[in-house]
Design an enzyme around this catalytic site. Structure first.
Site, mmCIF file in Angstrom:
data_model
loop_
_atom_site.group_PDB
_atom_site.id
_atom_site.type_symbol
_atom_site.label_atom_id
_atom_site.label_comp_id
_atom_site.label_asym_id
_atom_site.label_seq_id
_atom_site.Cartn_x
_atom_site.Cartn_y
_atom_site.Cartn_z
ATOM 1 N N ILE A 15 -8.999 3.199 11.323
ATOM 2 C CA ILE A 15 -10.435 3.452 11.360
ATOM 3 C C ILE A 15 -10.802 4.240 12.618
ATOM 4 O O ILE A 15 -11.821 4.946 12.650
ATOM 5 C CB ILE A 15 -11.221 2.112 11.277
ATOM 6 C CG1 ILE A 15 -12.696 2.348 10.926
ATOM 7 C CG2 ILE A 15 -11.088 1.320 12.561
ATOM 8 C CD1 ILE A 15 -12.919 2.751 9.493
ATOM 9 N N VAL A 28 2.509 5.027 1.453
ATOM 10 C CA VAL A 28 3.332 5.441 2.578
ATOM 11 C C VAL A 28 2.463 5.763 3.795
ATOM 12 O O VAL A 28 1.396 6.367 3.671
ATOM 13 C CB VAL A 28 4.171 6.679 2.195
ATOM 14 C CG1 VAL A 28 5.033 7.132 3.355
ATOM 15 C CG2 VAL A 28 5.024 6.376 0.970
ATOM 16 N N SER A 64 29.677 15.290 -31.552
ATOM 17 C CA SER A 64 29.452 15.994 -32.816
ATOM 18 C C SER A 64 30.542 17.052 -32.979
ATOM 19 O O SER A 64 30.840 17.810 -32.055
ATOM 20 C CB SER A 64 28.076 16.663 -32.799
ATOM 21 O OG SER A 64 27.883 17.428 -33.976
ATOM 22 N N GLY A 65 31.184 17.084 -34.157
ATOM 23 C CA GLY A 65 32.248 18.044 -34.401
ATOM 24 C C GLY A 65 33.609 17.579 -33.948
ATOM 25 O O GLY A 65 34.588 18.336 -34.025
ATOM 26 N N GLY A 82 0.469 2.094 7.577
ATOM 27 C CA GLY A 82 0.539 1.277 8.783
ATOM 28 C C GLY A 82 0.935 -0.164 8.561
ATOM 29 O O GLY A 82 0.606 -1.030 9.376
ATOM 30 N N GLY A 101 0.831 -1.193 0.000
ATOM 31 C CA GLY A 101 0.000 0.000 0.000
ATOM 32 C C GLY A 101 0.863 1.239 0.000
ATOM 33 O O GLY A 101 2.075 1.170 -0.223
ATOM 34 N N HIS A 138 6.945 3.649 -0.281
ATOM 35 C CA HIS A 138 7.457 4.724 -1.125
ATOM 36 C C HIS A 138 7.588 4.254 -2.576
ATOM 37 O O HIS A 138 8.031 3.140 -2.844
ATOM 38 C CB HIS A 138 8.823 5.205 -0.623
ATOM 39 C CG HIS A 138 8.713 6.130 0.555
ATOM 40 N ND1 HIS A 138 8.308 5.693 1.790
ATOM 41 C CD2 HIS A 138 8.956 7.467 0.672
ATOM 42 C CE1 HIS A 138 8.318 6.722 2.640
ATOM 43 N NE2 HIS A 138 8.697 7.805 1.979
ATOM 44 N N SER A 183 27.028 7.682 -31.537
ATOM 45 C CA SER A 183 26.747 6.491 -30.712
ATOM 46 C C SER A 183 27.104 6.759 -29.250
ATOM 47 O O SER A 183 28.070 6.217 -28.719
ATOM 48 C CB SER A 183 27.487 5.260 -31.229
ATOM 49 O OG SER A 183 28.838 5.530 -31.512
#
Length: 634
Positions: A170, A36, A472-473, A39, A34, A117, A544
């Site tokens: 509850i 965070v 690149s370059g 319980g 369930g 979490h 790449s």
């Protein structure tokens, strides 16, 4: 004297009777999950406390820890019983999966307390993978949250058929039945399509103990069981014995020439001396000669038993293979559909190579297609190019070699796998297999009279892939072009695959997202492999940027055929050159996913040739490559 002599015998008899009763008890594995602070840890602590399974020294330590770390004021903080890590206690959260064993007069239990979490979803999936039942906790004040839905869906995906909806705290809504009924109706509405065998709602207060082990006088409107009553009575489908025989081979034991045993734990079904079985991968049939265990030979063994099986014939089988029932064989395939839960911060990318690990086998694999992603709120199927952390999707996978499996719905033990990042060795995802893919069942390798060796011999050269990588370059294309001219002039048969040129044709449909870049390299690698089959020297000039894809390209080629050439030019120099004006646009935010700016470049770690370009002419660098190649050919 005679009376005292009887006492040890009576005690032994009483002990034996006690042990026999314990052996007869059924076993239930369950987990708490369930969102965070719902319980989960407190509930398990309360169960252990109320069933009087906490020793006096443990209780004293718990009381001390409650004063130091607790969140329950002067009362005992039951969560601390299972939140055992110092980091968990300091932060008041569950990080790792905590397993606890306990037993009542009716049943034995193993419970997994899993984190709420989102970042620890992988740990929740670990706990769910072996559980028969899930207790999904919901804070009565907070209601159904995204993580509640995600954990419920993962529980369903991993084969859990029984769910307890624990509406916890509850007491903090004054034991209001209307609140309980509203949450139960909301939960049932989204869980209906998951086809759980049972879904049992229980209002409770883990902190105060209401409806955990004892009925609460404050919820007289609740006519159902307490949690413990339900856990002791629920009938789970323990049908491993009814499934076909499966023994994943974990080890081949051959201490001498007369003994060759296949060791492992029977995943499902049963086996007896004389039974006919099959080595799944090869299809070779044989019979069981002996079933050896630590307690001696057995005429028959069942699911869950660790055994060593001796066969009537010498057969080829090793770790990763599976011995199976001859009349009910599993799938053996290298392409299949699977549901994947993705754990890693780096997205799942189709085409990227991962390690796929089953219980005993491991093989390189890639995702060939993401059929859809599942929205954990609506459970709608959405189109997707990638899977981000904690997302779930139906994918098609391809493995480098066939694996043996059953559909997960038929056998949880043989239908599950994990995916591992090949660079970091991190587990990045888990999967459950749906079915094999038959789309290529009518396609077979065609034997050809002229092979790659013959084609290379006709050209008087050894085929290679010279893979230029860099920013690149950096000068990749210039150097590759000059090198091809030199090789061509010396009579070599070559072809240059350049990144820009390929994107005008073969890869014109691809953009520059991470997924597209992976597919870009996959296609080029396939073309390069075909060209080496033709006996050519292939020069590949692509940025790449990712090591995983360069490694994938390397593994496609024959041994020693792939030569990685790192054109190492500093980012500042590449940006200064900027021959296409791309750096200027990228630095202004006009181009997205530009390597070196807002998309990473992963430098080669062990390139065969490392070219430091600063202060050196392209012609000098070409001579360095040529000298390296000449030295290798001698």
């Amino acid at each position: 004297m005679h009376g005292r002599a009887q006492e040890p015998a009576a005690q032994n008899e009483e002990l034996n009777e006690f042990l026999a009763r314990q052996e007869e008890k059924t076993f239930l594995r369950f987990l708490t999950c369930g969102s965070v602070d719902d319980g989960k840890s407190t509930l398990i602590g309360r169960l252990l406390y109320d069933t009087k399974l906490i020793l006096e020294d443990q209780l004293a330590t718990l009381e001390s820890d409650s004063r130091k770390y607790g969140t329950a004021g002067a009362d005992i903080d039951f969560a601390l019983l299972v939140d055992g890590l110092e980091a968990e206690r300091e932060q008041g959260i569950t990080i790792d999966v905590a397993y606890r064993f306990f037993a009542t007069d009716s049943r034995k239990f193993i419970v997994a307390d899993t984190p709420g979490h989102e970042q620890y979803t992988r740990n929740m999936a670990t706990g769910a993978s072996t559980a028969d039942l899930a207790i999904v906790l919901v804070d009565a004040r907070q209601g159904i949250l995204t993580q509640t839905r995600r954990h419920t869906f993962i529980a369903s995906l991993l084969g859990i058929r029984h769910v307890v909806l624990a509406v916890n705290k509850i007491d903090l809504v004054d034991f209001d039945q209307a609140v309980f009924d509203r949450l139960v109706e909301e939960y049932r509405s989204f869980a209906a399509e998951m086809n759980f065998a049972t879904l049992t709602p229980i209002p409770m207060s883990a902190k105060l103990g209401d409806n955990v082990t004892m009925r609460s006088p404050k919820t007289v409107w609740h006519q159902g069981p307490t949690l413990l009553e339900y856990l002791e009575a629920v009938q789970v489908d323990d049908d491993l014995m009814a499934k076909p025989f499966r023994l994943p081979v974990q080890y081949v034991n051959r201490p001498n020439a007369d003994f060759r045993g296949f060791c492992g734990t029977i995943a499902s079904g049963a086996i007896a001396e004389g039974d006919e079985i099959v080595v799944a991968r090869s299809g070779r049939r044989t019979k069981v000669k002996r079933i050896v265990t630590a307690d001696g030979d057995l005429p028959r063994a069942e699911a869950g038993r660790a055994v060593t099986i001796l066969l009537a014939d010498e057969v080829d089988a090793s770790r990763g293979d599976m011995l199976v029932a001859a009349a009910a064989r599993p799938e053996v395939a290298d392409q299949f559909a699977a549901n994947i839960v993705w754990f890693d911060e780096h997205a799942l990318v189709p085409g990227r190579s991962y390690l796929l690990r089953t219980e005993t086998d491991q093989v390189p694999a890639s995702i060939t297609d993401i059929r859809h992603r599942v929205d954990v709120n609506s459970f709608a199927h959405e189109a997707a190019r990638t899977l981000e952390i904690n997302e779930v999707g139906l994918c098609h996978l391809s493995t480098q070699a066939p694996i043996v499996f059953d559909a997960y719905a038929e056998n949880r033990a043989t239908g599950a796998f994990v995916l591992v990042d090949r660079m970091t060795n991190r587990t990045v995802g888990t999967g459950t297999i749906e079915h094999a893919l038959r789309r290529a069942s009518n396609i077979h390798w065609q034997d050809l009279d002229i092979d790659r060796a013959a084609r290379a011999a006709a050209k008087h050269q050894a085929p290679h892939v010279l893979w230029f990588t860099g920013l690149s370059g950096s000068g990749k294309s210039t150097i590759a072009n000059l090198l091809e001219k030199k090789l061509h002039a010396s009579g070599r048969h070559t072809y240059l695959l350049d990144g820009d040129n390929v994107r005008h044709g073969l890869n014109r449909d691809l953009g520059f997202t991470e997924a597209d870049r992976v597919e870009n390299i996959r296609r080029v690698s396939e073309v390069a492999r075909l060209m080496t089959d033709a006996g050519l020297i292939v020069l590949v000039s692509f940025i790449s940027p990712f090591r995983a894809e360069r490694r994938m390209a390397r593994e496609m080629m024959a041994e020693s055929e792939f030569v990685e050439i790192f054109v190492d030019t500093p980012f500042e120099e590449c940006a200064r050159r900027d021959p296409k004006g791309l750096y200027a646009k990228a630095l202004k935010g006009k181009i997205k996913n530009f390597t070196g700016v807002d998309s990473p470049y992963e430098e080669p770690e062990n390139a065969e040739i490392h070219l430091h370009t600063t202060g050196r002419a392209p012609e000098e660098l070409v001579e360095e490559i040529a000298a390296w190649l000449d030295g290798r050919s001698r």
